[in-house]
Design a protein around this motif. Structure first.
Motif, PDB file in Angstrom:
ATOM      1  N   TYR A   1      67.200  79.434  59.347  1.00  0.00           N
ATOM      2  CA  TYR A   1      66.986  78.289  60.231  1.00  0.00           C
ATOM      3  C   TYR A   1      66.311  77.158  59.464  1.00  0.00           C
ATOM      4  CZ  TYR A   1      65.374  75.395  64.057  1.00  0.00           C
ATOM      5  OH  TYR A   1      65.138  74.330  64.883  1.00  0.00           O
ATOM      6  N   ARG A   2      65.377  77.493  58.627  1.00  0.00           N
ATOM      7  CA  ARG A   2      64.668  76.487  57.828  1.00  0.00           C
ATOM      8  C   ARG A   2      65.648  75.707  56.944  1.00  0.00           C
ATOM      9  NH1 ARG A   2      59.265  77.845  54.445  1.00  0.00           N
ATOM     10  NH2 ARG A   2      58.614  75.705  54.191  1.00  0.00           N
ATOM     11  N   ASP A   3      66.604  76.424  56.335  1.00  0.00           N
ATOM     12  CA  ASP A   3      67.622  75.777  55.499  1.00  0.00           C
ATOM     13  C   ASP A   3      68.527  74.870  56.336  1.00  0.00           C
ATOM     14  OD1 ASP A   3      66.661  77.088  53.231  1.00  0.00           O
ATOM     15  OD2 ASP A   3      68.132  78.708  53.372  1.00  0.00           O
ATOM     16  N   LEU A   4      68.875  75.316  57.542  1.00  0.00           N
ATOM     17  CA  LEU A   4      69.708  74.508  58.433  1.00  0.00           C
ATOM     18  C   LEU A   4      69.016  73.203  58.810  1.00  0.00           C
ATOM     19  CD1 LEU A   4      71.084  77.290  60.812  1.00  0.00           C
ATOM     20  CD2 LEU A   4      72.374  76.022  59.094  1.00  0.00           C
ATOM     21  N   VAL A   5      67.726  73.303  59.113  1.00  0.00           N
ATOM     22  CA  VAL A   5      66.957  72.101  59.478  1.00  0.00           C
ATOM     23  C   VAL A   5      66.871  71.146  58.292  1.00  0.00           C
ATOM     24  CG1 VAL A   5      64.666  71.250  60.146  1.00  0.00           C
ATOM     25  CG2 VAL A   5      65.654  73.224  61.327  1.00  0.00           C
ATOM     26  N   ALA A   6      66.609  71.685  57.110  1.00  0.00           N
ATOM     27  CA  ALA A   6      66.520  70.839  55.904  1.00  0.00           C
ATOM     28  C   ALA A   6      67.847  70.139  55.632  1.00  0.00           C
ATOM     29  CB  ALA A   6      66.093  71.677  54.703  1.00  0.00           C
ATOM     30  N   ALA A   7      68.958  70.856  55.782  1.00  0.00           N
ATOM     31  CA  ALA A   7      70.281  70.261  55.562  1.00  0.00           C
ATOM     32  C   ALA A   7      70.550  69.150  56.570  1.00  0.00           C
ATOM     33  CB  ALA A   7      71.363  71.346  55.647  1.00  0.00           C
ATOM     34  N   ASP A   8      70.145  69.356  57.825  1.00  0.00           N
ATOM     35  CA  ASP A   8      70.322  68.323  58.844  1.00  0.00           C
ATOM     36  C   ASP A   8      69.459  67.101  58.536  1.00  0.00           C
ATOM     37  OD1 ASP A   8      71.535  67.529  61.437  1.00  0.00           O
ATOM     38  OD2 ASP A   8      69.420  67.453  62.046  1.00  0.00           O
ATOM     39  N   ARG A   9      68.250  67.329  58.077  1.00  0.00           N
ATOM     40  CA  ARG A   9      67.367  66.208  57.735  1.00  0.00           C
ATOM     41  C   ARG A   9      67.936  65.385  56.590  1.00  0.00           C
ATOM     42  NH1 ARG A   9      61.354  69.030  58.221  1.00  0.00           N
ATOM     43  NH2 ARG A   9      61.275  68.979  60.506  1.00  0.00           N
ATOM     44  N   ARG A  10      68.531  66.039  55.614  1.00  0.00           N
ATOM     45  CA  ARG A  10      69.141  65.299  54.499  1.00  0.00           C
ATOM     46  C   ARG A  10      70.316  64.452  54.987  1.00  0.00           C
ATOM     47  NH1 ARG A  10      68.548  70.561  52.122  1.00  0.00           N
ATOM     48  NH2 ARG A  10      66.594  70.605  50.961  1.00  0.00           N
ATOM     49  N   LEU A  11      71.135  65.025  55.875  1.00  0.00           N
ATOM     50  CA  LEU A  11      72.233  64.248  56.450  1.00  0.00           C
ATOM     51  C   LEU A  11      71.683  63.067  57.243  1.00  0.00           C
ATOM     52  CD1 LEU A  11      75.194  63.704  57.177  1.00  0.00           C
ATOM     53  CD2 LEU A  11      74.915  65.342  59.080  1.00  0.00           C
ATOM     54  N   CYS A  12      70.643  63.291  58.014  1.00  0.00           N
ATOM     55  CA  CYS A  12      70.040  62.198  58.793  1.00  0.00           C
ATOM     56  C   CYS A  12      69.536  61.081  57.880  1.00  0.00           C
ATOM     57  CB  CYS A  12      68.894  62.726  59.655  1.00  0.00           C
ATOM     58  SG  CYS A  12      69.412  63.724  61.066  1.00  0.00           S
ATOM     59  N   ILE A  13      68.942  61.437  56.758  1.00  0.00           N
ATOM     60  CA  ILE A  13      68.473  60.418  55.812  1.00  0.00           C
ATOM     61  C   ILE A  13      69.650  59.576  55.328  1.00  0.00           C
ATOM     62  CG2 ILE A  13      67.567  60.070  53.471  1.00  0.00           C
ATOM     63  CD1 ILE A  13      65.628  62.431  54.067  1.00  0.00           C
ATOM     64  N   LEU A  14      70.739  60.226  54.973  1.00  0.00           N
ATOM     65  CA  LEU A  14      71.913  59.472  54.518  1.00  0.00           C
ATOM     66  C   LEU A  14      72.437  58.554  55.616  1.00  0.00           C
ATOM     67  CD1 LEU A  14      73.833  62.209  52.499  1.00  0.00           C
ATOM     68  CD2 LEU A  14      72.406  60.346  51.613  1.00  0.00           C
ATOM     69  N   ARG A  15      72.486  59.052  56.828  1.00  0.00           N
ATOM     70  CA  ARG A  15      72.965  58.225  57.938  1.00  0.00           C
ATOM     71  C   ARG A  15      72.020  57.057  58.223  1.00  0.00           C
ATOM     72  NH1 ARG A  15      75.328  62.397  62.455  1.00  0.00           N
ATOM     73  NH2 ARG A  15      77.430  62.460  61.605  1.00  0.00           N
ATOM     74  N   LEU A  16      70.727  57.302  58.116  1.00  0.00           N
ATOM     75  CA  LEU A  16      69.760  56.211  58.306  1.00  0.00           C
ATOM     76  C   LEU A  16      69.949  55.134  57.239  1.00  0.00           C
ATOM     77  CD1 LEU A  16      66.607  58.326  59.209  1.00  0.00           C
ATOM     78  CD2 LEU A  16      67.732  56.664  60.719  1.00  0.00           C
ATOM     79  N   LEU A  17      70.197  55.552  56.014  1.00  0.00           N
ATOM     80  CA  LEU A  17      70.417  54.585  54.937  1.00  0.00           C
ATOM     81  C   LEU A  17      71.685  53.778  55.174  1.00  0.00           C
ATOM     82  CD1 LEU A  17      69.373  56.747  51.856  1.00  0.00           C
ATOM     83  CD2 LEU A  17      68.142  54.791  52.807  1.00  0.00           C
ATOM     84  N   VAL A  18      72.753  54.437  55.607  1.00  0.00           N
ATOM     85  CA  VAL A  18      73.993  53.720  55.915  1.00  0.00           C
ATOM     86  C   VAL A  18      73.735  52.707  57.021  1.00  0.00           C
ATOM     87  CG1 VAL A  18      76.294  53.966  56.941  1.00  0.00           C
ATOM     88  CG2 VAL A  18      75.571  55.526  55.136  1.00  0.00           C
ATOM     89  N   GLU A  19      73.029  53.145  58.058  1.00  0.00           N
ATOM     90  CA  GLU A  19      72.744  52.289  59.216  1.00  0.00           C
ATOM     91  C   GLU A  19      71.906  51.074  58.836  1.00  0.00           C
ATOM     92  OE1 GLU A  19      70.101  52.925  63.206  1.00  0.00           O
ATOM     93  OE2 GLU A  19      71.481  54.536  62.674  1.00  0.00           O
ATOM     94  N   ASP A  20      71.051  51.238  57.829  1.00  0.00           N
ATOM     95  CA  ASP A  20      70.125  50.166  57.451  1.00  0.00           C
ATOM     96  C   ASP A  20      70.611  49.387  56.231  1.00  0.00           C
ATOM     97  OD1 ASP A  20      67.835  48.647  57.885  1.00  0.00           O
ATOM     98  OD2 ASP A  20      66.614  49.892  56.556  1.00  0.00           O
ATOM     99  N   GLY A  21      71.906  49.341  56.008  1.00  0.00           N
ATOM    100  CA  GLY A  21      72.435  48.527  54.918  1.00  0.00           C
ATOM    101  C   GLY A  21      72.341  49.149  53.544  1.00  0.00           C
ATOM    102  N   GLY A  22      72.024  50.436  53.481  1.00  0.00           N
ATOM    103  CA  GLY A  22      72.046  51.134  52.201  1.00  0.00           C
ATOM    104  C   GLY A  22      70.711  51.378  51.544  1.00  0.00           C
ATOM    105  N   HIS A  23      69.631  50.829  52.093  1.00  0.00           N
ATOM    106  CA  HIS A  23      68.307  50.980  51.481  1.00  0.00           C
ATOM    107  C   HIS A  23      67.273  51.375  52.528  1.00  0.00           C
ATOM    108  CE1 HIS A  23      70.420  48.325  48.700  1.00  0.00           C
ATOM    109  NE2 HIS A  23      69.649  48.858  47.770  1.00  0.00           N
ATOM    110  N   GLY A  24      66.241  52.078  52.082  1.00  0.00           N
ATOM    111  CA  GLY A  24      65.127  52.416  52.966  1.00  0.00           C
ATOM    112  C   GLY A  24      63.980  53.007  52.168  1.00  0.00           C
ATOM    113  N   ASN A  25      62.778  52.801  52.663  1.00  0.00           N
ATOM    114  CA  ASN A  25      61.631  53.385  51.963  1.00  0.00           C
ATOM    115  C   ASN A  25      61.185  54.661  52.677  1.00  0.00           C
ATOM    116  OD1 ASN A  25      59.418  52.859  53.895  1.00  0.00           O
ATOM    117  ND2 ASN A  25      59.762  50.710  53.396  1.00  0.00           N
ATOM    118  N   GLU A  26      60.374  55.435  52.003  1.00  0.00           N
ATOM    119  CA  GLU A  26      59.955  56.739  52.510  1.00  0.00           C
ATOM    120  C   GLU A  26      59.275  56.646  53.875  1.00  0.00           C
ATOM    121  OE1 GLU A  26      55.956  57.995  50.445  1.00  0.00           O
ATOM    122  OE2 GLU A  26      57.255  57.065  48.949  1.00  0.00           O
ATOM    123  N   SER A  27      58.561  55.588  54.123  1.00  0.00           N
ATOM    124  CA  SER A  27      57.856  55.428  55.396  1.00  0.00           C
ATOM    125  C   SER A  27      58.833  55.234  56.557  1.00  0.00           C
ATOM    126  CB  SER A  27      56.897  54.237  55.314  1.00  0.00           C
ATOM    127  OG  SER A  27      56.290  54.013  56.563  1.00  0.00           O
TER     128      SER A  27
END
Length: 100
Positions: free
Chosen positions: A3-29
């Protein structure tokens, strides 16, 4: 896969989607806040986000630079966009649902 691996994989996908949504860039915060807004609250802290960014950089989905040697700023690569859209599969990153 745990389950921990599944959550981590989903979080990585979410980060990529957030970057796409925000024009390709984003900071850690802002990425941390975006993950929390998407329901990833448990165990979410800056060090965890930084590790996900390093993971994504290692597989060629993002590049990372540091602002004032302190804040990680991610830029999505062409490969990262393809992974976010489900056109390319990468171990450790969840495959998006069809039509999502």
């Amino acid at each position: 896969m745990s389950y921990r691996d599944l959550v981590a994989a989903d979080r990585r996908l979410c980060i990529l989607r957030l970057l796409v949504e925000d024009g390709g860039h984003g900071n850690e915060s802002t990425l941390e806040q975006g993950l929390e807004a998407l329901g990833h609250r448990a165990g979410m802290e800056r060090a965890v986000v930084r590790q996900y960014l390093r993971d994504l950089e290692q597989v060629g989905c993002i590049t990372v630079e540091f602002y004032r040697d302190k804040i990680m700023v991610a830029a999505i690569t062409e490969r990262g966009v393809k992974v976010a859209r489900g056109q390319v599969t990468v171990d450790g990153v969840k495959q998006p649902s069809p039509g999502a």
